[in-house]
Design an enzyme around this catalytic site. Structure first.
Site, PDB file in Angstrom:
ATOM      1  N   ASP A  62       0.829  -1.208   0.000  1.00 57.61           N
ATOM      2  CA  ASP A  62       0.000   0.000   0.000  1.00 57.61           C
ATOM      3  C   ASP A  62       0.860   1.253   0.000  1.00 57.61           C
ATOM      4  O   ASP A  62       2.079   1.202   0.198  1.00 57.61           O
ATOM      5  CB  ASP A  62      -0.908   0.004   1.226  1.00 57.61           C
ATOM      6  CG  ASP A  62      -1.953  -1.096   1.183  1.00 57.61           C
ATOM      7  OD1 ASP A  62      -2.374  -1.456   0.062  1.00 57.61           O
ATOM      8  OD2 ASP A  62      -2.346  -1.592   2.248  1.00 57.61           O
ATOM      9  N   TYR A  76       7.175 -10.111   6.516  1.00 51.73           N
ATOM     10  CA  TYR A  76       7.038  -8.675   6.760  1.00 51.73           C
ATOM     11  C   TYR A  76       7.660  -8.315   8.108  1.00 51.73           C
ATOM     12  O   TYR A  76       7.588  -9.101   9.065  1.00 51.73           O
ATOM     13  CB  TYR A  76       5.562  -8.255   6.778  1.00 51.73           C
ATOM     14  CG  TYR A  76       4.912  -8.155   5.427  1.00 51.73           C
ATOM     15  CD1 TYR A  76       4.893  -6.952   4.723  1.00 51.73           C
ATOM     16  CD2 TYR A  76       4.299  -9.263   4.846  1.00 51.73           C
ATOM     17  CE1 TYR A  76       4.282  -6.859   3.478  1.00 51.73           C
ATOM     18  CE2 TYR A  76       3.686  -9.177   3.603  1.00 51.73           C
ATOM     19  CZ  TYR A  76       3.683  -7.968   2.924  1.00 51.73           C
ATOM     20  OH  TYR A  76       3.084  -7.878   1.686  1.00 51.73           O
TER      21      TYR A  76
END
Length: 343
Positions: free
Chosen positions: A84, A155
């Site tokens: 994003d 992540y």
């Protein structure tokens, strides 16, 4: 729990081939076309996400433009993972088909070597604000797909805890939490969430995944040294003592600095107090939309005492999007690694 994670991995292997047949039909049959697997890193602050958009600046858009300048014609890039706006990548991976065209020797030249591709594309990327860089390139077969061949994704999420304002050197690189964080409670909450679960409570309303079930192969939080990585007076002194006298600095500076590090205002004036730095690691084959940021948002609330570990169990079992706390901001999230079995 170990059997649960193993079952997730087995289901992942069965799914890896899905979607590849449709993508293969789009491939050019030109034997001069070479497919490359390309690893990239980027600072996501000034990007509207990774996927190409008509008007906004994106990672793929900038990368495609650099490749176009290199090969002399438009190209299409497909990423393994979408990120994003504001999310960073230590290593995202994409694939691209490139035909080497030469007016002097049409059809005679072999494909570019991966090292040539990396150097050339980075040359053009540096002319476009320099917030994307190619870190690795590998030649792969024409049916090798960056998304469907990915085995797992990792992540990182960085939180900086402390009452002082965040340094401008850390701006848009971490989530600043003014309160102190209870690391042990956060680690207990991680143990509740690791493994295979219905993560409906930890996916955004716009998630298009058919199933909310995901397997977190790893989910934990640890405290790490604060950054930027510039040593304090105490750390420099300790290093000198452990490694022997440094004739350039030790006699004239070290003893005075260590003795007055915490007592002499003149020695501490202008020196920032460091924040405590925590890193959350999430590893799985795939994630739901905003899953990691929603999980981190809940962990932070456990760390500050707003939620308990029992509350995390309750939110997980609720299986409703509205159950979770607000998600963590994008600025602290980093796509760290996409794992493959390379041919």
């Amino acid at each position: 729990a170990r059997e649960t994670i193993k079952g997730c991995e087995n289901r992942g292997r069965r799914r890896r081939g899905r979607g590849s047949s449709s993508s293969e039909s789009e491939l050019s049959m030109n034997p001069r076309v070479q497919r490359y697997l390309v690893a990239i890193e980027y600072i996501g602050t000034r990007f509207s996400g990774s996927q190409q958009q008509a008007k906004d600046r994106t990672v793929v858009g900038v990368l495609q433009e650099a490749f176009r300048k290199f090969v002399g014609q438009p190209v299409k890039i497909l990423c393994s993972s979408r990120t994003d706006a504001g999310v960073h990548a230590l290593s995202n991976v994409c694939h691209i088909d490139v035909e080497r065209i030469s007016k002097r020797k049409p059809g005679e030249l072999p494909p570019h070597e991966p090292g040539v591709v990396q150097r050339a594309v980075n040359h053009f990327l540096q002319r476009n604000d320099g917030d994307v860089m190619v870190t690795d390139v590998r030649s792969v077969p024409s049916n090798y797909h960056a998304r469907y061949k990915a085995l797992e994704r990792t992540y990182f999420y960085r939180l900086l805890s402390g009452s002082d304002p965040l340094s401008i050197l850390e701006k848009d690189r971490a989530w600043h939490v003014p309160e102190e964080l209870d690391l042990r409670s956060m680690q207990e909450a991680c143990r509740v969430l690791v493994g295979s679960h219905d993560f409906t409570s930890f996916r955004a309303a716009g998630c298009q995944a058919k199933s909310p079930v995901r397997c977190l192969d790893e989910f934990n939080v640890i405290e790490v040294p604060s950054t930027p990585y510039f040593p304090s007076i105490m750390e420099r002194a300790e290093s000198i003592l452990n490694n022997g006298d440094d004739p350039l600095t030790y006699p004239s500076q070290t003893k005075t600095e260590t003795a007055s590090d915490t007592t002499n205002f003149g020695e501490t004036f202008g020196i920032r107090r460091r924040h405590r730095c925590y890193v959350v690691t999430a590893r799985a084959r795939g994630f739901l939309y905003h899953q990691v940021r929603l999980l981190v948002g809940a962990l932070k609330c456990v760390g500050t005492g707003e939620l308990t570990v029992s509350d995390i169990e309750r939110i997980l079992e609720a299986k409703t999007v509205s159950a979770a706390k607000p998600m963590a901001p994008a600025s602290g999230l980093y796509l760290a690694r996409v794992k493959y079995e390379l041919p």
